[in-house]
Write a protein that holds these residues in place. Sequence first.
Motif, PDB file in Angstrom:
ATOM      1  N   GLY A  65     -10.210 -13.172  19.608  1.00 55.79           N
ATOM      2  CA  GLY A  65     -11.326 -14.090  19.841  1.00 55.79           C
ATOM      3  C   GLY A  65     -11.057 -15.326  20.306  1.00 55.79           C
ATOM      4  O   GLY A  65     -11.685 -16.389  19.922  1.00 55.79           O
ATOM      5  N   LYS A  66      -9.860 -15.665  21.020  1.00 59.76           N
ATOM      6  CA  LYS A  66      -9.520 -16.856  21.556  1.00 59.76           C
ATOM      7  C   LYS A  66     -10.707 -17.530  22.527  1.00 59.76           C
ATOM      8  O   LYS A  66     -10.733 -18.735  22.495  1.00 59.76           O
ATOM      9  N   THR A  67     -11.426 -16.871  23.335  1.00 57.03           N
ATOM     10  CA  THR A  67     -12.441 -17.251  24.255  1.00 57.03           C
ATOM     11  C   THR A  67     -13.356 -17.942  23.424  1.00 57.03           C
ATOM     12  O   THR A  67     -13.770 -18.956  23.846  1.00 57.03           O
ATOM     13  N   LEU A  68     -13.832 -17.325  22.356  1.00 57.46           N
ATOM     14  CA  LEU A  68     -15.044 -18.278  21.530  1.00 57.46           C
ATOM     15  C   LEU A  68     -14.450 -19.537  21.029  1.00 57.46           C
ATOM     16  O   LEU A  68     -15.118 -20.572  21.074  1.00 57.46           O
ATOM     17  N   VAL A  69     -13.331 -19.451  20.765  1.00 61.69           N
ATOM     18  CA  VAL A  69     -12.658 -20.712  20.240  1.00 61.69           C
ATOM     19  C   VAL A  69     -12.536 -21.825  21.298  1.00 61.69           C
ATOM     20  O   VAL A  69     -12.992 -22.973  21.133  1.00 61.69           O
ATOM     21  N   TYR A  70     -12.003 -21.568  22.295  1.00 65.89           N
ATOM     22  CA  TYR A  70     -11.905 -22.459  23.498  1.00 65.89           C
ATOM     23  C   TYR A  70     -13.277 -22.829  23.769  1.00 65.89           C
ATOM     24  O   TYR A  70     -13.312 -24.025  24.519  1.00 65.89           O
ATOM     25  N   LEU A  71     -14.022 -21.904  24.112  1.00 64.96           N
ATOM     26  CA  LEU A  71     -15.532 -22.164  24.449  1.00 64.96           C
ATOM     27  C   LEU A  71     -16.020 -23.270  23.609  1.00 64.96           C
ATOM     28  O   LEU A  71     -16.656 -24.265  24.163  1.00 64.96           O
ATOM     29  N   LEU A  72     -16.012 -23.226  22.289  1.00 61.06           N
ATOM     30  CA  LEU A  72     -16.777 -24.050  21.430  1.00 61.06           C
ATOM     31  C   LEU A  72     -16.056 -25.423  21.587  1.00 61.06           C
ATOM     32  O   LEU A  72     -16.898 -26.409  21.626  1.00 61.06           O
ATOM     33  N   TYR A  73     -14.639 -25.734  21.623  1.00 60.49           N
ATOM     34  CA  TYR A  73     -13.919 -26.783  21.698  1.00 60.49           C
ATOM     35  C   TYR A  73     -14.383 -27.469  23.165  1.00 60.49           C
ATOM     36  O   TYR A  73     -14.755 -28.803  23.204  1.00 60.49           O
ATOM     37  N   ALA A  74     -14.314 -26.738  24.194  1.00 58.70           N
ATOM     38  CA  ALA A  74     -14.772 -27.274  25.548  1.00 58.70           C
ATOM     39  C   ALA A  74     -16.261 -27.741  25.497  1.00 58.70           C
ATOM     40  O   ALA A  74     -16.348 -28.979  26.280  1.00 58.70           O
ATOM     41  N   ILE A  75     -17.050 -27.197  24.927  1.00 58.31           N
ATOM     42  CA  ILE A  75     -18.511 -27.471  25.077  1.00 58.31           C
ATOM     43  C   ILE A  75     -18.756 -28.597  24.231  1.00 58.31           C
ATOM     44  O   ILE A  75     -19.343 -29.768  24.867  1.00 58.31           O
ATOM     45  N   CYS A  76     -18.214 -28.779  22.957  1.00 56.79           N
ATOM     46  CA  CYS A  76     -18.399 -29.963  22.105  1.00 56.79           C
ATOM     47  C   CYS A  76     -17.856 -31.392  22.809  1.00 56.79           C
ATOM     48  O   CYS A  76     -18.347 -32.374  22.718  1.00 56.79           O
ATOM     49  N   TYR A  77     -16.300 -31.024  23.046  1.00 61.54           N
ATOM     50  CA  TYR A  77     -15.660 -32.242  24.184  1.00 61.54           C
ATOM     51  C   TYR A  77     -16.459 -32.524  25.139  1.00 61.54           C
ATOM     52  O   TYR A  77     -16.374 -33.913  25.536  1.00 61.54           O
ATOM     53  N   ALA A  78     -17.065 -31.934  26.095  1.00 60.54           N
ATOM     54  CA  ALA A  78     -17.603 -32.042  27.330  1.00 60.54           C
ATOM     55  C   ALA A  78     -18.738 -32.805  26.963  1.00 60.54           C
ATOM     56  O   ALA A  78     -19.081 -33.950  27.663  1.00 60.54           O
ATOM     57  N   ARG A  79     -19.564 -32.613  25.920  1.00 60.20           N
ATOM     58  CA  ARG A  79     -20.962 -33.408  25.517  1.00 60.20           C
ATOM     59  C   ARG A  79     -20.388 -34.694  24.769  1.00 60.20           C
ATOM     60  O   ARG A  79     -21.083 -35.702  25.233  1.00 60.20           O
ATOM     61  N   TYR A  80     -19.232 -34.802  24.043  1.00 57.09           N
ATOM     62  CA  TYR A  80     -18.932 -36.078  23.736  1.00 57.09           C
ATOM     63  C   TYR A  80     -18.249 -36.870  24.730  1.00 57.09           C
ATOM     64  O   TYR A  80     -18.603 -38.237  24.579  1.00 57.09           O
ATOM     65  N   ILE A  81     -17.663 -36.368  25.660  1.00 55.90           N
ATOM     66  CA  ILE A  81     -17.068 -37.232  26.791  1.00 55.90           C
ATOM     67  C   ILE A  81     -18.135 -37.720  27.724  1.00 55.90           C
ATOM     68  O   ILE A  81     -18.216 -38.486  28.399  1.00 55.90           O
ATOM     69  N   GLY A  82     -19.049 -36.629  27.996  1.00 57.29           N
ATOM     70  CA  GLY A  82     -20.260 -36.821  29.057  1.00 57.29           C
ATOM     71  C   GLY A  82     -19.555 -36.224  30.419  1.00 57.29           C
ATOM     72  O   GLY A  82     -19.990 -36.566  31.437  1.00 57.29           O
ATOM     73  N   LYS A  83     -18.786 -35.245  30.404  1.00 54.73           N
ATOM     74  CA  LYS A  83     -18.131 -34.711  31.716  1.00 54.73           C
ATOM     75  C   LYS A  83     -18.023 -33.382  31.381  1.00 54.73           C
ATOM     76  O   LYS A  83     -17.445 -32.847  30.094  1.00 54.73           O
ATOM     77  N   PRO A  84     -18.142 -32.440  32.061  1.00 58.31           N
ATOM     78  CA  PRO A  84     -18.294 -30.920  31.901  1.00 58.31           C
ATOM     79  C   PRO A  84     -16.642 -30.396  31.824  1.00 58.31           C
ATOM     80  O   PRO A  84     -15.567 -31.265  32.349  1.00 58.31           O
ATOM     81  N   ALA A  85     -16.466 -29.455  31.260  1.00 59.62           N
ATOM     82  CA  ALA A  85     -15.201 -28.761  31.002  1.00 59.62           C
ATOM     83  C   ALA A  85     -15.100 -27.750  32.276  1.00 59.62           C
ATOM     84  O   ALA A  85     -16.033 -27.139  32.649  1.00 59.62           O
TER      85      ALA A  85
END
Length: 642
Positions: free
Chosen positions: A70-90
């Motif tokens: 289930g590695k894809t779900l893990v990196y997707l979650l982090y990528a989305i949350c961090y993108a919204r925090y920083i204000g730039k897309p993953a």
Amino acid sequence: MTTKRSLPFTVSKTENFFDRLGDYIGDVFYDILPEQGFELRDEQIYMAFQLENAIKNKRTIFAEAGVGTGKTLVYLLYAICYARYIGKPAIISCADETLIEQLVKKGGDIEKLEKALDLQIDVRLAKAREQYVCVKKLDPLANMTDDEDILRVHDQIPDFVYDSGTSMKTFERYGDRKEYPWVPNETWGKIAWDPLQQCSTCEFRHRSGQTLNREYYRHATDIIICSHDFYMEHIWTKESRKREGQMPLLPEASSVVFDEGHLLEFAAQKGLTYRYNLDTLTNVLTGYMGQDIREESLLLVEDILELNDAWFELLGDTATAVEGSNRKQLAPSKKMLQMARDLDDKVQQLLEQLVFDSELFTMDDYYIKIIEEYLEFFDYGLSILLKDDEGIYWLEENESTTSFVIMPRLVEDVLKQEVFSQKIPFIFSSATLADGGDFAYIASSLGIEEYDSFSVASPFNYDEQMKIESHLDTGNLEKWQGIYSKLLENSGASLVLFSTEHEMELFREWANNQTWPFALLYEGDKEISTMVREFQLEESAVLFAHHLWEGLDVPGEALTQVIISSLPFPPKDAVFEAKRKHAANPDQEVDAPYMLLRMRQGIGRLIRTSSDHGVIHIWMTEEEKGKYGKSIEKVMPVGIDW
């Protein structure tokens, strides 16, 4: 204007983002997903903790996780949350252009996350230029062909494309390869963008499909998905595009995920490749000759054109064919290198003359910039060729033109400087990153000096779910008959993997004379995501492929058998010959590792969920069995029935 999306959890002014992120991820994997029917996996929890540290500290991490973790779900979650925090897309960079659709397919991981977490995820695809129709090529071809596939594409091009007076407000995105699934790959090559197109001077460039799609994906707030090739093209062209007053191919990212990251080195080499077409230099300089230039410059241009023709004639006469590859080998000769040196000297002289011509006479500034850019590109590529042992080069010929191609042998220095010097998280995700638990080889080949890493095994019970059988390859006719028998025994529902397209076509010739009770799908006959969907929906169908060793995800009864027609060794082309030349033991350092990695990937297509089952069939010669049998068995999830 891109609107920043809100986080799926709250962070007060007194709270730390990463503390709240950790709490949220824990809630997702321990509570929310299990309530939605997802299996709680220790591997996911462990991976999540490792990724959180890497993102928090802006580190590069190698995340080797087996199929089903289930590695894809893990990196997707982090990528989305961090993108919204920083204000730039993953940016999620996938192994293959044809497989980036897998992430966004119906029922795929992104859709699963949206439903389970009640999230709206803004994900957009950034496809390579070859994935878009080229109107400059299509329009004249449509007027002289009776090919129904081409004419059908031409009919679907929006009217505004041919009407330069159309208002920008009426523009719509079009031209994506996926919109024309009926077109075979061979036909697509005739109407798609290719490296010989001079987009900067094209009258359609502001109305082309790739330009309009680029404007669309650039405004993604969460995720942009592209291929490794496209990401490396972005890295390699971003400075020159800025100099030309253009935007880089991709926007700045909050983080980058390399899915199937073990293939990034090959993409980097490809991205740093110089391709010289016999006609392009002629076209560029003929246009220059039509300007108001001095006689001295005119004579220099004539010398360059004459020398260019002679050089390509020599290359064509001395190139030798490589079986299974369109890359013809070139042996470096004194004459070839001397002609290249003379050509390079004259190009440098012309670059100096351009400065005078632009100052003394009225020439269009943009046109001068285009000529300068191409001549500098030409000069830099030749400089790689002329430096001892730094370049890999070959000749490609098709029915219309000849191209000389050169790429750098080593890419770690460029990657170190242009990619991994950025202070953002880089995540490498794959089931096959380490060599016996060691990540040093992949790290050094990519110029990565500091990194985190971990490995987690697949949770599947392979002993219960999978069988592997070996078969002796005594010649194609016997082998094809054996494959035919296995396909009939299994009532289809199979993936057949070939080492090369040539091998697949040999099988197709034989198969055309047999009777088949189920549908046969061949890679290249249609747009790939459409074909994969057909394969998944028609449970008895058989998919024949030479590229789909990784990335293909077809769980369930549609795929219960994988047949490997031959061991997938690297081709004998210029790229791998250069690797072999610089290896103390080419077989052990180049050929065998590549083959074993590809085998591990191919085997991984069979079992995608804990309820999947099936059999793997591998054909190999007696010599290969004796030489590689033990090594193959060592990397397989279950023992092989010899």
